[in-house]
Design a protein around this motif. Structure first.
Motif, mmCIF file in Angstrom:
data_model
loop_
_atom_site.group_PDB
_atom_site.id
_atom_site.type_symbol
_atom_site.label_atom_id
_atom_site.label_comp_id
_atom_site.label_asym_id
_atom_site.label_seq_id
_atom_site.Cartn_x
_atom_site.Cartn_y
_atom_site.Cartn_z
ATOM 1 N N LYS A 156 2.308 3.684 -2.733
ATOM 2 C CA LYS A 156 1.904 2.513 -3.050
ATOM 3 C C LYS A 156 3.486 1.458 -3.252
ATOM 4 O O LYS A 156 3.419 0.346 -2.941
ATOM 5 N N GLY A 292 -7.936 4.083 0.580
ATOM 6 C CA GLY A 292 -7.947 3.221 -0.717
ATOM 7 C C GLY A 292 -8.058 1.789 -0.256
ATOM 8 O O GLY A 292 -9.221 1.497 -0.202
ATOM 9 N N THR A 293 -7.053 1.277 0.073
ATOM 10 C CA THR A 293 -7.150 -0.176 0.959
ATOM 11 C C THR A 293 -7.594 -0.247 2.074
ATOM 12 O O THR A 293 -8.235 -0.959 2.809
ATOM 13 N N THR A 296 -2.875 2.141 4.984
ATOM 14 C CA THR A 296 -2.130 3.135 5.688
ATOM 15 C C THR A 296 -2.692 3.562 6.873
ATOM 16 O O THR A 296 -1.864 3.711 7.802
HETATM 17 C C1 LIG Z 1 -3.820 3.842 -2.421
HETATM 18 C C2 LIG Z 1 -3.774 5.500 -2.456
HETATM 19 C C3 LIG Z 1 -4.308 6.037 -1.331
HETATM 20 C C4 LIG Z 1 -4.909 5.439 -0.084
HETATM 21 O O1 LIG Z 1 -3.883 4.558 0.791
HETATM 22 P P1 LIG Z 1 -4.534 3.009 1.308
HETATM 23 O O2 LIG Z 1 -3.280 2.700 2.348
HETATM 24 O O3 LIG Z 1 -4.419 2.258 0.156
HETATM 25 O O4 LIG Z 1 -5.720 3.222 2.090
HETATM 26 C C5 LIG Z 1 -4.258 7.437 -1.230
HETATM 27 N N1 LIG Z 1 -3.793 8.082 -2.446
HETATM 28 C C6 LIG Z 1 -3.413 7.369 -3.613
HETATM 29 C C7 LIG Z 1 -2.897 8.192 -4.739
HETATM 30 C C8 LIG Z 1 -3.326 6.065 -3.455
HETATM 31 O O5 LIG Z 1 -2.774 5.309 -4.498
#
Ligand SMILES: *Cc1c(COP(=O)(O)O)cnc(C)c1O
Length: 464
Positions: A156, A292-293, A296
């Motif tokens: 992040k 997550g978001t 990536t």
């Molecule tokens: C945010 C996050 C992800 C996913 O990444 P995104 O770019 O937000 O989709 C995966 N693993 C961890 C530990 C994260 O903090």
């Protein structure tokens, strides 16, 4: 539209305060009047906006959606009125072709801030790409991009840097601007770091069950944590806190997909391909990522297309997340009542930065398989990784299995997004695992057998 705007306004104020009493005070009316207006609005709309809990008020899901839109809208009405007022005070502007925006912007400070972030970046090293082979499948090379070595301990860090640069270049951040974010952990730590670097106040709106370690790290960088009982309210509370402080709601979920340059430049995709250059199979068959978001995956997917890479993108989704179902059905209104149990990935609602079109394939990974993978990885890598690495690895194993059945050789790249030290009390705690009755041992044996002996044994688990 036949509806009364004043009802919406009263609701927006009540939503911002999450209190009828405070709203009544702001609006110079009685609490009964606020309550009545909201009741009328609920009847008119045909759904509830608030649920009344003992001693506090909560927005319903519908209430959150409506309040977010209204707060944005009322804010832009106000800013339009400000613009109109400034035209009146200053008639010369009427003929001007220049916008009156940001005349107050302290350009010197913004330049200083961008230079500060760039020099911080210059001092950091790229992250490692770790290669491993499974004993029973030596023909397939597996690579882990180890993103846990960033100064704030997770990948992040990259996104936070990009968000700050983006906001600075848009003139959204000035000297003293309070930065607010809705986050359950890693993002808050990374953003607090950059806020501290620029001397800006920082507030992370977090669910009250967020990990203590992450809260401590936010405090370490001088940020504040604002805890919220109901995690579906994070964004709305972050937004209203930002308004209260005349600050900026950074909004990682909205901007993640667009703040990172994907055509070229210093991004994780380019770094992976550069580091793979001298390998036996420099063009990975697959890159495996949790969502997550969605930032990536959006970046790597677009990069692959633009640079005509043959590499495919496989996304893995944990339980209690809507991404997999959304990918299958295209229904953007899916909701999941429970929270993902793999920190950093999965979401209860489809987030705006998730772009399904750039993902070639998606898998749903059971949480027990994720935890078992973490324990196996400890044996394979000699270290503890964060939860999402386990989900990634179980996804990688499915692809290894398919490739080896087709007698294919090649490479697969995935990510260690953060380190396991944040999760000693959960994924690495035997009591926590047994309390939740995850069949971790069964999955562990399956993984171990596949990696050591080569055969995939399907599990016959009793359905829950
Ligand atoms: C945010 C996050 C992800 C996913 O990444 P995104 O770019 O937000 O989709 C995966 N693993 C961890 C530990 C994260 O903090």
């Amino acid at each position: 539209m036949q509806r009364s705007l004043s009802g919406f306004y009263v609701f927006a104020v009540a939503a911002r305060h999450l209190s009828f009493t405070a709203a009544a005070k702001e609006l110079f009316v009685t609490q009964g009047a606020v309550s009545q207006q909201i009741k009328n609005l609920e009847e008119e709309l045909g759904f509830k906006l608030f649920t009344r809990k003992t001693r506090r008020l909560e927005l319903t899901r519908e209430g959150v959606k409506l309040a977010e839109t209204l707060l944005y809208s009322f804010r832009s009405i106000e800013s339009a009125l400000d613009d109109i007022a400034s035209l009146k005070d200053n008639p010369v502007r009427e003929q001007s072709h220049f916008s009156s925006h940001n005349t107050e912007l302290n350009r010197e400070w913004v330049e200083w801030a961008i230079a500060k972030i760039n020099s911080d970046y210059h001092r950091t090293a790229d992250t490692n790409l770790i290669k491993v082979n499974l004993k029973a499948h030596p023909e397939i090379d597996i690579y882990f991009k180890d993103e846990s070595t960033h100064p704030t301990g997770s990948f992040k860090h990259r996104l936070a840097r990009s968000l700050f640069i983006f906001a600075l270049c848009h003139g959204w951040v000035q000297k003293g601007t309070t930065i607010v974010e809705a986050s359950d952990g890693s993002m808050a730590v990374a953003e607090a770091y950059f806020a501290a670097l620029l001397g800006l106040p920082y507030i992370a709106v977090m669910p009250s069950d967020a990990s203590q370690k992450k809260m401590d790290k936010v405090s370490f960088f001088g940020g504040k944590c604002h805890l919220v009982e109901d995690s579906s309210q994070l964004r709305i509370i972050a937004q209203s806190l930002a308004e209260e402080h005349n600050g900026l709601f950074m909004d990682q979920h909205l901007y993640a997909e667009r703040v990172v340059g994907w055509r070229s430049g210093n991004n994780i995709a380019e770094s992976i391909y550069k580091q793979m250059k001298e390998e036996q199979h420099p063009h990975p068959k697959w890159i495996v990522l949790g969502i997550g978001t969605g930032g990536t995956s959006a970046l790597i997917g677009r990069y692959n297309r633009f640079h005509l890479k043959k590499t495919k993108l496989c996304a893995v989704d944990p339980e209690n997340s809507v991404y997999f179902d959304f990918y299958q059905t295209g229904n953007p209104n899916l909701v999941c009542r429970q929270k993902s149990r793999v920190e950093g990935i999965g979401a209860p609602e489809v987030e705006p930065s998730f772009i399904p079109g750039i993902i070639d394939r998606m898998m749903k990974i059971p949480d027990a398989a994720t935890y078992a993978s973490l324990h196996y990885l400890e044996k394979l890598l000699g270290r503890k990784c964060g939860g999402s690495t386990g989900t990634n690895f179980y996804g990688v194993l499915q692809l290894v299995r398919e490739m080896s059945e087709k007698r294919e050789q090649g490479s697969i790249v995935t990510m260690i997004a953060d380190s396991g030290e944040n999760y000693l009390n959960t994924y690495y705690n035997q009591d926590w695992l047994s309390m939740k009755e995850f069949p971790v041992e069964e999955y562990y044996n399956q993984i171990d057998h596949f990696c050591e002996k080569g055969k995939w044994k399907e599990l016959n688990l009793p359905s829950k």
